[in-house]
Design a protein around this motif. Structure first.
Motif, mmCIF file in Angstrom:
data_model
loop_
_atom_site.group_PDB
_atom_site.id
_atom_site.type_symbol
_atom_site.label_atom_id
_atom_site.label_comp_id
_atom_site.label_asym_id
_atom_site.label_seq_id
_atom_site.Cartn_x
_atom_site.Cartn_y
_atom_site.Cartn_z
ATOM 1 N N ILE A 128 -16.330 -29.674 -15.969
ATOM 2 C CA ILE A 128 -17.064 -29.985 -17.058
ATOM 3 C C ILE A 128 -18.198 -30.937 -17.502
ATOM 4 N N ILE A 129 -19.702 -30.557 -17.124
ATOM 5 C CA ILE A 129 -20.618 -32.294 -17.055
ATOM 6 C C ILE A 129 -21.097 -32.046 -18.751
ATOM 7 N N PRO A 130 -21.568 -33.106 -19.459
ATOM 8 C CA PRO A 130 -22.918 -32.693 -19.999
ATOM 9 C C PRO A 130 -24.237 -32.468 -20.099
ATOM 10 N N LEU A 131 -23.782 -31.217 -20.624
ATOM 11 C CA LEU A 131 -25.508 -31.197 -20.116
ATOM 12 C C LEU A 131 -26.653 -32.083 -20.590
ATOM 13 N N VAL A 132 -26.737 -32.782 -21.321
ATOM 14 C CA VAL A 132 -27.350 -33.862 -20.871
ATOM 15 C C VAL A 132 -27.510 -34.196 -19.220
ATOM 16 N N GLU A 133 -27.314 -34.270 -18.257
ATOM 17 C CA GLU A 133 -26.862 -34.613 -17.429
ATOM 18 C C GLU A 133 -27.224 -33.537 -16.476
ATOM 19 N N LEU A 134 -26.704 -32.085 -17.273
ATOM 20 C CA LEU A 134 -27.386 -30.741 -16.132
ATOM 21 C C LEU A 134 -28.319 -30.614 -15.872
ATOM 22 N N GLN A 135 -28.913 -30.422 -17.251
ATOM 23 C CA GLN A 135 -30.015 -29.394 -17.928
ATOM 24 C C GLN A 135 -30.874 -30.161 -18.231
ATOM 25 N N VAL A 136 -32.174 -30.061 -18.657
ATOM 26 C CA VAL A 136 -33.311 -29.815 -19.828
ATOM 27 C C VAL A 136 -33.842 -29.449 -20.068
ATOM 28 N N PRO A 137 -34.581 -29.233 -21.235
ATOM 29 C CA PRO A 137 -35.326 -28.302 -22.606
ATOM 30 C C PRO A 137 -36.443 -28.034 -21.569
ATOM 31 N N GLY A 138 -36.862 -26.500 -22.052
ATOM 32 C CA GLY A 138 -38.215 -25.973 -22.057
ATOM 33 C C GLY A 138 -38.207 -25.746 -20.218
ATOM 34 N N ILE A 139 -37.162 -26.354 -19.368
ATOM 35 C CA ILE A 139 -37.532 -26.120 -18.321
ATOM 36 C C ILE A 139 -36.162 -24.371 -17.758
ATOM 37 N N ALA A 140 -36.457 -24.149 -16.998
ATOM 38 C CA ALA A 140 -35.455 -22.917 -15.876
ATOM 39 C C ALA A 140 -34.235 -23.357 -15.559
ATOM 40 N N PRO A 141 -33.107 -22.721 -15.934
ATOM 41 C CA PRO A 141 -31.683 -23.535 -15.478
ATOM 42 C C PRO A 141 -32.232 -23.721 -13.810
ATOM 43 N N SER A 142 -31.232 -24.420 -12.913
ATOM 44 C CA SER A 142 -30.817 -24.112 -12.077
ATOM 45 C C SER A 142 -29.930 -23.859 -11.528
ATOM 46 N N GLU A 143 -30.280 -23.334 -10.497
ATOM 47 C CA GLU A 143 -29.094 -22.722 -9.597
ATOM 48 C C GLU A 143 -27.123 -23.508 -9.982
ATOM 49 N N VAL A 144 -27.456 -24.462 -9.789
ATOM 50 C CA VAL A 144 -25.846 -25.290 -9.585
ATOM 51 C C VAL A 144 -25.948 -25.256 -11.422
ATOM 52 N N ALA A 145 -27.217 -24.906 -12.030
ATOM 53 C CA ALA A 145 -26.474 -25.374 -13.954
ATOM 54 C C ALA A 145 -26.054 -23.909 -14.427
ATOM 55 N N SER A 146 -26.648 -23.037 -13.779
ATOM 56 C CA SER A 146 -26.627 -21.496 -13.918
ATOM 57 C C SER A 146 -24.688 -21.438 -13.602
ATOM 58 N N GLY A 147 -23.946 -20.849 -15.103
ATOM 59 C CA GLY A 147 -23.260 -20.492 -14.737
ATOM 60 C C GLY A 147 -21.468 -21.723 -14.839
ATOM 61 N N HIS A 148 -22.232 -22.793 -15.114
ATOM 62 C CA HIS A 148 -21.887 -24.376 -15.017
ATOM 63 C C HIS A 148 -20.735 -24.551 -16.573
ATOM 64 N N MET A 149 -19.731 -24.942 -16.323
ATOM 65 C CA MET A 149 -18.729 -25.470 -17.258
ATOM 66 C C MET A 149 -19.901 -26.607 -18.163
ATOM 67 N N THR A 150 -20.131 -26.619 -19.016
ATOM 68 C CA THR A 150 -20.774 -28.375 -19.750
ATOM 69 C C THR A 150 -19.924 -28.311 -20.882
ATOM 70 N N GLU A 151 -20.603 -29.369 -21.279
ATOM 71 C CA GLU A 151 -20.821 -29.426 -23.292
ATOM 72 C C GLU A 151 -21.397 -30.407 -23.385
ATOM 73 N N VAL A 152 -22.103 -29.608 -24.672
ATOM 74 C CA VAL A 152 -22.811 -30.777 -25.991
ATOM 75 C C VAL A 152 -22.391 -31.639 -27.041
ATOM 76 N N THR A 153 -23.229 -32.064 -27.737
ATOM 77 C CA THR A 153 -23.053 -32.544 -29.082
ATOM 78 C C THR A 153 -24.063 -32.308 -29.737
ATOM 79 N N GLY A 154 -23.846 -31.981 -30.976
ATOM 80 C CA GLY A 154 -24.555 -31.518 -31.692
ATOM 81 C C GLY A 154 -24.023 -30.357 -33.517
ATOM 82 N N VAL A 155 -24.863 -30.107 -33.641
ATOM 83 C CA VAL A 155 -24.768 -29.484 -35.389
ATOM 84 C C VAL A 155 -25.047 -27.689 -35.146
ATOM 85 N N LEU A 156 -24.727 -27.062 -36.010
ATOM 86 C CA LEU A 156 -25.009 -25.462 -35.875
ATOM 87 C C LEU A 156 -26.043 -25.590 -36.928
#
Length: 252
Positions: A49-77
């Motif tokens: 598990i890697i924090p999403l902020v370290e794995l992917q940036v909004p507005g950019i297509a997911p990289s090969e590393v980010a796609s399918g990676h376990m991650t965690e993110v903080t926010g609200v529904l």
């Protein structure tokens, strides 16, 4: 020959050979493990598990590393920003996904919250989530997946029926949407009460056997056996020399 082999010199040499053989055997086992790891189909690194902020940036297509990676993110529904997807398989059974808009500090992220076999159950859970909207940020863990392509509803379906998790389609359905958005979605590893957890499949490697590592493993085992052969051969030569010397003394 046994008496020759039990001499201190040859016992000490045997201990040295055993140490070398043990080292060769360990190297052979290590090479074999490397060959087995290379043939494993599941990408083990993606399960960390890697924090999403370290794995992917909004507005950019997911990289090969980010796609399918376990991650965690903080926010609200975000309330009233849920979407029901039809025709979604979960362990081979067709049903419905409930997808929510998760607002993180970096941007909006679609989250596949859970699955149910019937639409009534999904809609009931949606009503419960809207009624109990959380204000405090929460941490959600799951697998980050790239956005899917939008699909035009079939003729007998309504114009707003969604069957794929297309970020481009969802942003048009979210009320009062502004700001950046991730070009992917999160499959939550914990579902709301009333829904089943969505099957999350790890990314797969090609998984081919590394024959070079296997060759090296066999080579180290051969070296270990050859070390014992050298010891045996030297002891045999020493024994034969002793017999020759004894025969010469008796001849005199």
């Amino acid at each position: 020959m046994l008496r020759t082999a039990l001499k201190v010199r040859w016992i000490a040499f045997l201990l040295l050979v055993m140490g070398a053989a043990a080292a060769f055997a360990w190297l052979g086992q290590w090479q074999l493990e490397r060959a087995i790891i290379a043939s494993q189909p599941i990408d083990a690194e993606s399960e960390t598990i890697i924090p999403l902020v370290e794995l992917q940036v909004p507005g950019i297509a997911p990289s090969e590393v980010a796609s399918g990676h376990m991650t965690e993110v903080t926010g609200v529904l975000v309330p009233d920003s849920y979407t029901v997807l039809t025709g979604r398989l979960n362990y081979g059974e067709a049903g419905y996904w409930l997808v929510g808009r998760f607002l993180a500090e970096e941007g909006s992220l679609p989250i596949a919250l859970g699955w149910a076999a019937d639409e009534v159950t999904v809609l009931a859970v949606e009503d419960e989530l809207n009624a109990a909207a959380e204000v405090e940020p929460a941490v959600v863990t799951g697998r980050f997946m790239p956005t899917e392509a939008p699909v035009v509803p079939e003729g007998d379906q309504g114009p707003f029926v969604e069957s794929t998790l297309s970020v481009a389609s969802l942003v048009n359905l979210w009320p009062d949407f502004t700001g950046p958005v991730y070009e992917g979605y999160l499959v939550a590893d914990v579902a709301p009460s009333g829904l089943d957890v969505i099957e999350s499949i790890p990314p797969m490697n090609e998984g081919s056997v590394n024959w070079l590592n296997i060759f090296y493993a066999v080579e180290w085992i051969v070296f270990a056996g050859f070390a014992f052969f050298i010891w045996w051969r030297l002891v045999k030569d020493a024994y034969e020399r002793e017999l020759e010397e004894k025969a010469q003394l008796e001849a005199k």
